[in-house]
Motif scaffolding. Structure first.
Motif, PDB file in Angstrom:
ATOM      1  N   TYR A   1       0.742  -1.527  -0.353  1.00  0.00           N
ATOM      2  CA  TYR A   1       0.012  -0.013  -0.329  1.00  0.00           C
ATOM      3  C   TYR A   1       0.972   1.173  -0.431  1.00  0.00           C
ATOM      4  N   LEU A   2       1.421   1.570   0.949  1.00  0.00           N
ATOM      5  CA  LEU A   2       2.785   2.443   0.982  1.00  0.00           C
ATOM      6  C   LEU A   2       3.539   2.574  -0.404  1.00  0.00           C
ATOM      7  N   TRP A   3       4.120   0.936  -1.358  1.00  0.00           N
ATOM      8  CA  TRP A   3       4.290   0.813  -2.478  1.00  0.00           C
ATOM      9  C   TRP A   3       3.547   2.093  -3.370  1.00  0.00           C
ATOM     10  N   PHE A   4       2.726   1.402  -3.330  1.00  0.00           N
ATOM     11  CA  PHE A   4       1.288   2.299  -4.258  1.00  0.00           C
ATOM     12  C   PHE A   4       0.993   4.073  -3.985  1.00  0.00           C
ATOM     13  N   ARG A   5       0.736   3.838  -2.883  1.00  0.00           N
ATOM     14  CA  ARG A   5       0.924   5.201  -2.710  1.00  0.00           C
ATOM     15  C   ARG A   5       1.990   6.602  -3.162  1.00  0.00           C
ATOM     16  N   LYS A   6       3.084   6.055  -3.297  1.00  0.00           N
ATOM     17  CA  LYS A   6       3.949   6.652  -3.620  1.00  0.00           C
ATOM     18  C   LYS A   6       4.364   6.615  -4.282  1.00  0.00           C
ATOM     19  N   ARG A   7       4.043   5.397  -5.700  1.00  0.00           N
ATOM     20  CA  ARG A   7       3.761   5.584  -6.729  1.00  0.00           C
ATOM     21  C   ARG A   7       2.952   6.523  -7.651  1.00  0.00           C
ATOM     22  N   LEU A   8       1.544   6.559  -7.291  1.00  0.00           N
ATOM     23  CA  LEU A   8       0.390   7.289  -7.185  1.00  0.00           C
ATOM     24  C   LEU A   8       1.104   8.479  -6.833  1.00  0.00           C
ATOM     25  N   VAL A   9       1.349   9.147  -6.104  1.00  0.00           N
ATOM     26  CA  VAL A   9       2.463  10.571  -6.442  1.00  0.00           C
ATOM     27  C   VAL A   9       2.941  10.446  -7.155  1.00  0.00           C
TER      28      VAL A   9
END
Length: 160
Positions: free
Chosen positions: A150-158
């Motif tokens: 989830y943290l990786w996904f949020r970082k990639r999304l930003v």
């Protein structure tokens, strides 16, 4: 319909209501990502444990599905992923490692105690070679993997 199926339906309804109450509208996409990714973890792990004969789910909400997949649809694909959503969406980001460990143990402990009580008092879960500490450990690892994704996904999304 037996009492265990009523229990599964009632708890599923409570979880659905909790989703609507606890997931903010702007975090629905995040909740979907968390829900689906945890299923990627729990399906093979749960299937492996059941096929090895370590744990059994005698009563299913959808018994016709039990012919092909003897894991618990309710636990592996629905209830635990909802717990993981709440875990990650409300994870306090400023925790040191001791605080994070307490947070993980609290969530995993809740889920483990819940499963142990179900194993003792219902026919929803039956341990054969499985022990409560395996549930605690696997839930903590699953929550860790899911939260890191989830943290990786949020970082990639930003970044996009």
């Amino acid at each position: 319909m037996n009492i265990e199926r009523w229990f599964l339906m009632s708890f599923s309804l409570i979880c659905i209501i909790a989703l609507f109450k606890l997931v903010p509208r702007e975090k629905v996409r995040d909740a979907c990502v968390l829900f689906l990714f945890l299923q990627v973890i729990t399906w093979p792990a749960g299937l492996f444990a059941v096929e090895m004969g370590w744990i059994e789910y005698p009563t299913q909400l959808l018994p016709q599905a039990n012919e092909y997949n003897r894991t618990s649809f309710s636990f592996e694909f629905f209830l635990f992923p909802i717990v993981a959503i709440i875990f990650s969406l409300y994870y306090p980001g400023n925790l040191k490692w001791k605080g994070a460990l307490v947070y993980y143990i609290a969530f995993a402990g809740f889920f483990t105690i819940f499963e142990v009580l179900l194993e003792k008092y219902t026919s929803l879960v039956k341990y054969h070679e499985w022990k409560w500490y395996w549930t605690l450990l696997t839930v903590m690892i699953s929550l860790l993997l899911n939260h890191r994704y989830y943290l990786w996904f949020r970082k990639r999304l930003v970044q996009v």
